[in-house]
Write an enzyme that holds these catalytic residues in place. Structure first.
Site, short mmCIF file in Angstrom:
data_model
loop_
_atom_site.label_atom_id
_atom_site.label_comp_id
_atom_site.label_asym_id
_atom_site.label_seq_id
_atom_site.Cartn_x
_atom_site.Cartn_y
_atom_site.Cartn_z
N HIS B 122 0.87 -1.17 0.00
CA HIS B 122 0.00 0.00 0.00
C HIS B 122 0.92 1.23 0.00
CE1 HIS B 122 -2.85 2.90 1.77
NE2 HIS B 122 -3.83 2.06 1.46
N ASP B 209 3.23 -4.78 8.11
CA ASP B 209 1.99 -4.02 7.98
C ASP B 209 0.84 -5.01 8.17
OD1 ASP B 209 -0.24 -2.61 7.28
OD2 ASP B 209 0.48 -1.97 5.31
N GLN B 212 -4.40 -5.21 7.20
CA GLN B 212 -5.42 -6.11 6.68
C GLN B 212 -5.48 -7.40 7.48
OE1 GLN B 212 -7.60 -5.34 4.40
NE2 GLN B 212 -6.67 -3.40 3.84
N LYS B 235 -9.99 -0.87 10.45
CA LYS B 235 -10.01 -2.07 9.60
C LYS B 235 -10.22 -3.33 10.43
CE LYS B 235 -6.91 -0.18 6.04
NZ LYS B 235 -7.83 0.42 5.09
N CYS B 375 -4.66 2.60 -3.65
CA CYS B 375 -3.42 3.08 -3.01
C CYS B 375 -2.31 2.04 -3.14
CB CYS B 375 -3.65 3.43 -1.54
SG CYS B 375 -4.66 4.88 -1.34
#
Lengths: 117, 418
Positions: B122, B209, B212, B235, B375
């Site tokens: 992203h 990261d 998600q 999220k 993104c």
């Protein structure tokens, strides 16, 4: 209101004035950062009047149809008349109200045009 | 037993209609919805103990401080951090990565250093690193070039990370490898544990990261042995405006503060500043107190679910979505078609319908999907298209909703005469 009227879909599949001009006097480009759409406008002038106009690029049905209409409206316009076309003119011609989320798709060509005005 | 109706009953927004159709929310990778208990927790904070944290003596301040710090402990427990001191609240994952870039990498940068990112990141895991990498002339502001080398790990032809190429990049002993656990576009789950092990063998630190993955998979930072991990509340069924990062304590102790202000200092005089203890040193200014407490409630909610059952259910949803979608002529799917395990996130296009047009048509049917570049332009560019549609599902979505989504795709095809 259905924004996918026949005219929009027709112009998406068979856009008017689509292409480029190799020896254009002016080339204007604009991108929609939101979706990555790109639009290029090509102008050839004769006696301060648009003699030939083309556009190309990549975009959604709304933006391609709008660019078709815009280039139609610009034909034979004098340089000093270019600012007379408004976003409402284009939307009226297409017969749609795209709403705030799709407004920029419909006005990408006009945004490009601002760079010459 | 996994009772979908019981789960859905927790999410009031799922009852609303859009364009006179029952909402079908397939944009969970952008923002997930909040269970009633999270909304009530936030409302209760503002209704009964809204106050600033930490220095207040009065009852309200004491209550909000306790709840805020409890939320930090909940985040720590949820990702199995050793201590709550390793958790810093941020606005979102993006701010978390910026914090790591500015507080850890920037002061430690040496010429010829390298870091590794991947093509599937992203923008939030690309731009913060690129920003600090630019060198400018101090007086003229002229761009002088890059400080270090940023390498991008490419993908294989089936759009997985090319692990063989990682081995080669690691021979240069990069300082850091920062990568996503789960692709926000493809739904691919990366073999993060194996990657972290390889990186550590090459003395590279690893930033994960988890924006998600946190909504789909259990995460144990001690098992993973990652050095940094970032997440976003909105999220993972929490509110927006709150996120958190995990940093191993021994690394955190050596990091310099990111933002200056109140709360991050112990003492201030005109000629010196004494920083506060960890983790407060990295939380300048009044934080998003309601957001943190709301995130804590979202974690309680997730903990109340059987996450093994959730993974099984989401995997079934994903397989059904892929099967039904790939059976339609003109549907082009970019996500892996036969994954053993993937999050139910599908990147796709339908014929020559631009993804924005598709999203508009589906919206008329009450279906929320995302369109554009998500993104993740470097990844989308590899698809040789400028934009893609994305349906991202989660455990409150249903097979029936997928059927309605398929009908809407067919409707779009008819409209565009495909």
């Amino acid at each position: 209101m259905n924004i996918y009227r026949e005219i929009i879909l027709d112009l998406y599949r068979n856009p008017l004035n689509f292409g480029s001009i190799a020896n254009a006097d002016v080339v204007l480009s604009e991108t929609n950062q939101l979706c990555g759409d790109t639009l290029n406008l090509f102008f050839k002038f004769k006696n301060n009047k648009i003699d030939l106009i083309k556009f190309n690029g990549e975009g959604c049905a709304i933006s391609i149809a709008s660019a078709s209409i815009l280039t139609e409206m610009l034909k034979n316009k004098f340089k000093n008349e270019l600012s007379t076309i408004t976003s409402q003119n284009i939307l009226d011609e297409l017969g749609i109200n795209p709403g705030p989320t799709r407004f920029r798709c419909a006005t990408l060509g006009l945004e490009a045009l601002k760079k010459i005005i | 037993m996994f009772d979908i109706q019981k789960i859905r009953a927790n999410f009031p927004i799922l009852n609303r209609s859009v364009n006179n159709k029952q909402l079908i929310y397939f944009d969970n990778a952008a923002t997930s919805q909040l269970p009633r208990v999270v909304i009530d927790t936030i409302s209760n904070y503002y209704t009964t103990y809204n106050s600033n944290i930490h220095r207040g003596i009065h009852t309200l301040s004491s209550e909000s401080t306790i709840q805020y710090e409890l939320a930090r402990q909940k985040v720590a427990n949820f990702i199995h951090a050793k201590s709550a001191d390793e958790i810093i609240f941020t606005r979102n994952a993006t701010e978390g990565i910026n914090l790591i870039a500015q507080s850890w990498l920037a002061p430690n940068i040496k010429p010829k250093d390298e870091i590794i990112l991947t093509i599937m990141e992203h923008h939030s895991n690309i731009v913060p690193w690129v920003l600090l990498n630019k060198k400018y002339n101090k007086s003229s502001g002229v761009y002088l070039g890059d400080k270090i080398k940023i390498n991008f790990l490419p993908l294989t032809t089936d759009r997985a990370l090319d692990i063989n190429k990682l081995d080669k990049l690691l021979t240069k002993h990069p300082k850091l490898v920062s990568l996503t656990h789960l692709s926000n576009v493809l739904g691919t789950i990366n073999p993060i544990q194996e990657i972290i092990k390889k990186c550590h063998e090459a003395s590279a630190l690893v930033c994960v990261d988890a924006s998600q993955s946190i909504a789909h998979l259990p995460i144990n930072v001690q098992d993973l042995d990652c050095d940094f991990l970032v997440l976003s509340g909105h999220k993972m069924f929490g509110p927006s405006g709150i996120g958190a990062i995990y940093v191993k304590k021994r690394i955190l102790e050596k990091m310099i503060p990111f933002l200056g202000g109140g709360e991050m200092v112990k003492d201030v005089s005109l000629d010196y500043i004494m920083f506060n203890e960890l983790p407060y040193r990295f939380e300048a200014g009044t934080p998003n107190i309601a957001g943190a407490i709301g995130l804590g409630a979202a974690i309680d909610f997730l903990n109340s679910l059987d996450r093994t059952e959730i993974i099984k259910y989401e995997n079934k949803l994903n397989k059904y979505l892929l099967k039904k979608s790939s059976a339609i002529d003109a549907v082009h799917i970019y996500s892996p078609l036969n994954p053993n395990l993937n999050a139910p996130i599908m990147a796709f296009n339908v014929g020559d319908i631009h993804s924005h047009d598709l999203a508009s048509i589906l919206d008329k049917e009450g279906i929320a999907i995302r369109s554009g570049h998500h993104c993740a332009k470097p990844l989308i560019t590899t698809f040789k298209t400028s934009s893609v549609a994305r349906a991202s599902l989660t455990f409150y979505n249903t097979f029936d909703e997928i059927d309605k989504f398929i009908l809407a795709i067919q409707k779009a095809k008819r409209l565009f005469r495909i």
